[in-house]
Design a protein around this motif. Structure first.
Motif, PDB file in Angstrom:
ATOM      1  N   LEU A  22      -4.402 -23.971 -41.331  1.00  0.00           N
ATOM      2  CA  LEU A  22      -5.436 -23.634 -40.355  1.00  0.00           C
ATOM      3  C   LEU A  22      -4.940 -22.567 -39.396  1.00  0.00           C
ATOM      4  CD1 LEU A  22      -6.725 -27.192 -39.343  1.00  0.00           C
ATOM      5  CD2 LEU A  22      -7.771 -25.592 -40.949  1.00  0.00           C
ATOM      6  N   THR A  23      -5.800 -21.591 -39.096  1.00  0.00           N
ATOM      7  CA  THR A  23      -5.489 -20.616 -38.057  1.00  0.00           C
ATOM      8  C   THR A  23      -5.666 -21.285 -36.696  1.00  0.00           C
ATOM      9  OG1 THR A  23      -7.771 -19.829 -37.865  1.00  0.00           O
ATOM     10  CG2 THR A  23      -6.377 -18.775 -39.532  1.00  0.00           C
ATOM     11  N   LEU A  24      -5.204 -20.625 -35.642  1.00  0.00           N
ATOM     12  CA  LEU A  24      -5.381 -21.172 -34.295  1.00  0.00           C
ATOM     13  C   LEU A  24      -6.865 -21.325 -33.966  1.00  0.00           C
ATOM     14  CD1 LEU A  24      -2.647 -19.172 -32.316  1.00  0.00           C
ATOM     15  CD2 LEU A  24      -2.576 -21.572 -33.017  1.00  0.00           C
ATOM     16  N   GLN A  25      -7.675 -20.341 -34.416  1.00  0.00           N
ATOM     17  CA  GLN A  25      -9.117 -20.394 -34.155  1.00  0.00           C
ATOM     18  C   GLN A  25      -9.767 -21.559 -34.890  1.00  0.00           C
ATOM     19  OE1 GLN A  25      -7.418 -17.739 -35.076  1.00  0.00           O
ATOM     20  NE2 GLN A  25      -7.694 -16.182 -33.470  1.00  0.00           N
ATOM     21  N   GLU A  26      -9.324 -21.807 -36.122  1.00  0.00           N
ATOM     22  CA  GLU A  26      -9.901 -22.908 -36.898  1.00  0.00           C
ATOM     23  C   GLU A  26      -9.530 -24.259 -36.298  1.00  0.00           C
ATOM     24  OE1 GLU A  26     -10.032 -20.655 -41.249  1.00  0.00           O
ATOM     25  OE2 GLU A  26      -8.247 -21.760 -40.611  1.00  0.00           O
ATOM     26  N   GLN A  27      -8.277 -24.416 -35.883  1.00  0.00           N
ATOM     27  CA  GLN A  27      -7.870 -25.666 -35.241  1.00  0.00           C
ATOM     28  C   GLN A  27      -8.635 -25.874 -33.941  1.00  0.00           C
ATOM     29  OE1 GLN A  27      -5.593 -28.145 -36.458  1.00  0.00           O
ATOM     30  NE2 GLN A  27      -6.799 -29.147 -34.857  1.00  0.00           N
ATOM     31  N   GLN A  28      -8.840 -24.781 -33.206  1.00  0.00           N
ATOM     32  CA  GLN A  28      -9.589 -24.877 -31.953  1.00  0.00           C
ATOM     33  C   GLN A  28     -11.042 -25.267 -32.209  1.00  0.00           C
ATOM     34  OE1 GLN A  28      -7.816 -24.290 -28.978  1.00  0.00           O
ATOM     35  NE2 GLN A  28      -9.585 -25.352 -28.107  1.00  0.00           N
ATOM     36  N   GLN A  62     -24.215 -20.591 -43.468  1.00  0.00           N
ATOM     37  CA  GLN A  62     -25.369 -21.245 -44.086  1.00  0.00           C
ATOM     38  C   GLN A  62     -25.061 -22.660 -44.568  1.00  0.00           C
ATOM     39  OE1 GLN A  62     -28.342 -18.209 -45.910  1.00  0.00           O
ATOM     40  NE2 GLN A  62     -26.304 -17.416 -46.331  1.00  0.00           N
ATOM     41  N   LEU A  63     -23.814 -22.947 -44.873  1.00  0.00           N
ATOM     42  CA  LEU A  63     -23.443 -24.332 -45.148  1.00  0.00           C
ATOM     43  C   LEU A  63     -23.625 -25.181 -43.884  1.00  0.00           C
ATOM     44  CD1 LEU A  63     -20.237 -23.867 -47.335  1.00  0.00           C
ATOM     45  CD2 LEU A  63     -22.358 -24.967 -48.052  1.00  0.00           C
ATOM     46  N   PHE A  64     -23.249 -24.623 -42.742  1.00  0.00           N
ATOM     47  CA  PHE A  64     -23.439 -25.317 -41.475  1.00  0.00           C
ATOM     48  C   PHE A  64     -24.929 -25.487 -41.186  1.00  0.00           C
ATOM     49  CE2 PHE A  64     -23.483 -26.342 -37.080  1.00  0.00           C
ATOM     50  CZ  PHE A  64     -22.219 -26.737 -36.695  1.00  0.00           C
ATOM     51  N   ALA A 105     -12.607 -24.088 -41.455  1.00  0.00           N
ATOM     52  CA  ALA A 105     -11.578 -25.104 -41.238  1.00  0.00           C
ATOM     53  C   ALA A 105     -11.815 -26.322 -42.122  1.00  0.00           C
ATOM     54  CB  ALA A 105     -11.564 -25.515 -39.770  1.00  0.00           C
ATOM     55  N   ILE A 106     -13.062 -26.767 -42.217  1.00  0.00           N
ATOM     56  CA  ILE A 106     -13.390 -27.924 -43.054  1.00  0.00           C
ATOM     57  C   ILE A 106     -13.057 -27.632 -44.518  1.00  0.00           C
ATOM     58  CG2 ILE A 106     -15.282 -29.330 -43.954  1.00  0.00           C
ATOM     59  CD1 ILE A 106     -14.459 -30.069 -41.126  1.00  0.00           C
ATOM     60  N   LEU A 118      -9.376 -28.034 -45.079  1.00  0.00           N
ATOM     61  CA  LEU A 118      -8.944 -29.426 -45.061  1.00  0.00           C
ATOM     62  C   LEU A 118      -9.267 -30.117 -46.382  1.00  0.00           C
ATOM     63  CD1 LEU A 118      -9.983 -30.540 -41.452  1.00  0.00           C
ATOM     64  CD2 LEU A 118      -7.686 -30.005 -42.292  1.00  0.00           C
ATOM     65  N   VAL A 119     -10.445 -29.812 -46.931  1.00  0.00           N
ATOM     66  CA  VAL A 119     -10.839 -30.405 -48.210  1.00  0.00           C
ATOM     67  C   VAL A 119      -9.978 -29.844 -49.347  1.00  0.00           C
ATOM     68  CG1 VAL A 119     -12.699 -30.620 -49.893  1.00  0.00           C
ATOM     69  CG2 VAL A 119     -13.203 -30.853 -47.451  1.00  0.00           C
ATOM     70  N   ILE A 120      -9.829 -28.537 -49.376  1.00  0.00           N
ATOM     71  CA  ILE A 120      -9.051 -27.893 -50.436  1.00  0.00           C
ATOM     72  C   ILE A 120      -7.583 -28.302 -50.362  1.00  0.00           C
ATOM     73  CG2 ILE A 120      -8.233 -25.673 -51.316  1.00  0.00           C
ATOM     74  CD1 ILE A 120     -11.076 -26.278 -52.068  1.00  0.00           C
ATOM     75  N   LYS A 121      -7.108 -28.591 -49.166  1.00  0.00           N
ATOM     76  CA  LYS A 121      -5.703 -28.999 -49.006  1.00  0.00           C
ATOM     77  C   LYS A 121      -5.383 -30.212 -49.861  1.00  0.00           C
ATOM     78  CE  LYS A 121      -2.286 -30.206 -45.456  1.00  0.00           C
ATOM     79  NZ  LYS A 121      -2.063 -30.396 -44.001  1.00  0.00           N
ATOM     80  N   ASP A 122      -6.283 -31.192 -49.865  1.00  0.00           N
ATOM     81  CA  ASP A 122      -6.073 -32.383 -50.694  1.00  0.00           C
ATOM     82  C   ASP A 122      -6.124 -32.038 -52.181  1.00  0.00           C
ATOM     83  OD1 ASP A 122      -5.820 -34.001 -48.493  1.00  0.00           O
ATOM     84  OD2 ASP A 122      -7.932 -34.585 -48.447  1.00  0.00           O
ATOM     85  N   VAL A 123      -7.021 -31.116 -52.547  1.00  0.00           N
ATOM     86  CA  VAL A 123      -7.131 -30.703 -53.950  1.00  0.00           C
ATOM     87  C   VAL A 123      -5.855 -29.979 -54.388  1.00  0.00           C
ATOM     88  CG1 VAL A 123      -8.425 -29.294 -55.601  1.00  0.00           C
ATOM     89  CG2 VAL A 123      -9.643 -30.530 -53.796  1.00  0.00           C
TER      90      VAL A 123
END
Length: 370
Positions: free
Chosen positions: A179-185, A292-294, A343-344, A347-352
């Motif tokens: 995650l970038t700083l912006q994504e974590q924020q 658009q996913l959001f 960011a989401i 997090l999902v791809i990290k597990d994959v």
């Protein structure tokens, strides 16, 4: 596979069957996605019959003890079948177990059983006696089931699929999950976002989709998505080739008109029903996948309670609808939406990625000792 010897085997001779019927309502069982949770298995014909993770201790305290894993699970009122490797909670299912069953031949056999489920429906239900007398076609050797072949076949198939997944993650640039700083924020600040109501038609241009009946297509004979109102597979029913005059532009939010299933469609597509709606973001500079996913989720959360099969959405009705969106200076905050979904995704791809790397490492170690 074409050189394999096949034989018919009666399930009642292969397995010990058990009916699982827990008394408590599934809704009463608390969800638990921690290490204290166990899968809850229902009569679903999708997602390997998995519903959600529930609290194991709650099941025990309410005499709804988890079922031991390493079983094939079968539906009672629906023709569903799956292999379950770990202990689970369940409602209204039949299980089949045997001392020789494992996570390789279990997957093979459950897949073979699934090919026989076409003969059942909600009106013509399967059951314990029917399952015991059902004969399934399996690889055979010396008059018995060839479990070694099944296990080797699934292992090779798994290795092949994991290699394809690894190649896809690398080609799509999804291996970097930091995650970038912006994504974590964005994750940290989500609970503090300010949401306001906006008229749908002030955010989107709304149009009805094309209308290509299923009887007029040849399934899986093309590369263009053919969409329906299903909540499965991102509303994609098949991939077809058809007259481009009926093609709808992608990069949009798609709403199944009769079922109110909301999805993001990246590619151009065909639609099965003119009641389906297509929403194009008016702010073209912000019309990207993440935003658009959001937005699709916001539409679903804002309007999902209003519409159902008996009271379906329409182009006319949506003209008066409002959706809740995160804002900044009283305008939709597209930057926050984009960063949050980015960011989401990581997090999902990290597990994959973790799963793929572990599997590939295991397979390579195994090959060293062959």
């Amino acid at each position: 596979m074409k050189h394999v010897e096949w034989g018919e085997f009666r399930l009642g001779e292969l397995f010990e069957f058990e009916a699982i019927k827990q008394a408590k309502s599934q809704k009463a069982i608390p969800t638990d996605n921690t290490e204290n949770g166990v899968p809850y298995i229902v009569q679903s014909m999708s997602n390997n019959m998995f519903s959600r993770n529930v609290n194991k201790q709650w099941l025990i305290e309410h005499n709804e003890f988890p079922v031991s894993g390493n079983r094939i699970v079968l539906g009672v009122t629906l023709p569903a079948v799956s292999y379950q490797p770990v202990e689970f909670g369940a409602s209204q299912v039949i299980t089949a177990k045997s001392e020789w069953l494992n996570n390789k031949n279990g997957v093979f056999i459950s897949s073979s059983i699934s090919k026989l489920m076409y003969q059942f429906s909600y009106q013509k239900k399967p059951g314990m006696k029917i399952y015991k007398n059902m004969s399934v076609l399996l690889p055979a050797k010396n008059g018995g089931a060839d479990f070694e072949f099944m296990e080797n076949f699934i292992a090779e198939l798994e290795t092949e699929r994991i290699a394809e997944l690894e190649a896809y993650l690398s080609a799509a640039g999804l291996k970097n999950t930091s995650l970038t700083l912006q994504e974590q924020q964005a994750l940290d600040d989500f609970k503090d976002l300010n949401f306001e109501e906006f008229n749908v038609i002030n955010i989107f241009n709304v149009k009805n989709s094309g209308n290509i009946l299923s009887r007029d297509i040849i399934e899986n004979r093309g590369e263009t998505p053919y969409l329906c109102s299903s909540n499965k597979n991102n509303a994609v029913s098949s991939y077809i080739s058809y007259d481009e005059e009926y093609l709808d532009k992608g990069n949009c939010v798609f709403i199944g008109g009769k079922t109110f299933v909301v999805s993001y469609q990246e590619k151009d597509f065909y639609s099965n029903d003119s009641h389906n709606l297509i929403l194009y973001l008016k702010n073209e500079e912000k019309r990207n996948k993440f935003n658009q996913l959001f937005l699709a989720t916001c539409i679903n959360k804002s309007l999902g309670h209003k519409y159902s099969w008996g009271d379906s959405i329409s182009n006319r009705k949506i003209q008066k609808d409002e959706i809740s969106l995160p804002t900044q200076n009283n305008q939709p905050d597209y930057s926050s939406m984009e960063t949050f979904i980015s960011a989401i995704q990581k997090l999902v791809i990290k597990d994959v990625v973790h799963y793929a790397d572990n599997k590939i490492g295991f397979c390579r170690k195994k090959q060293m000792f062959v």
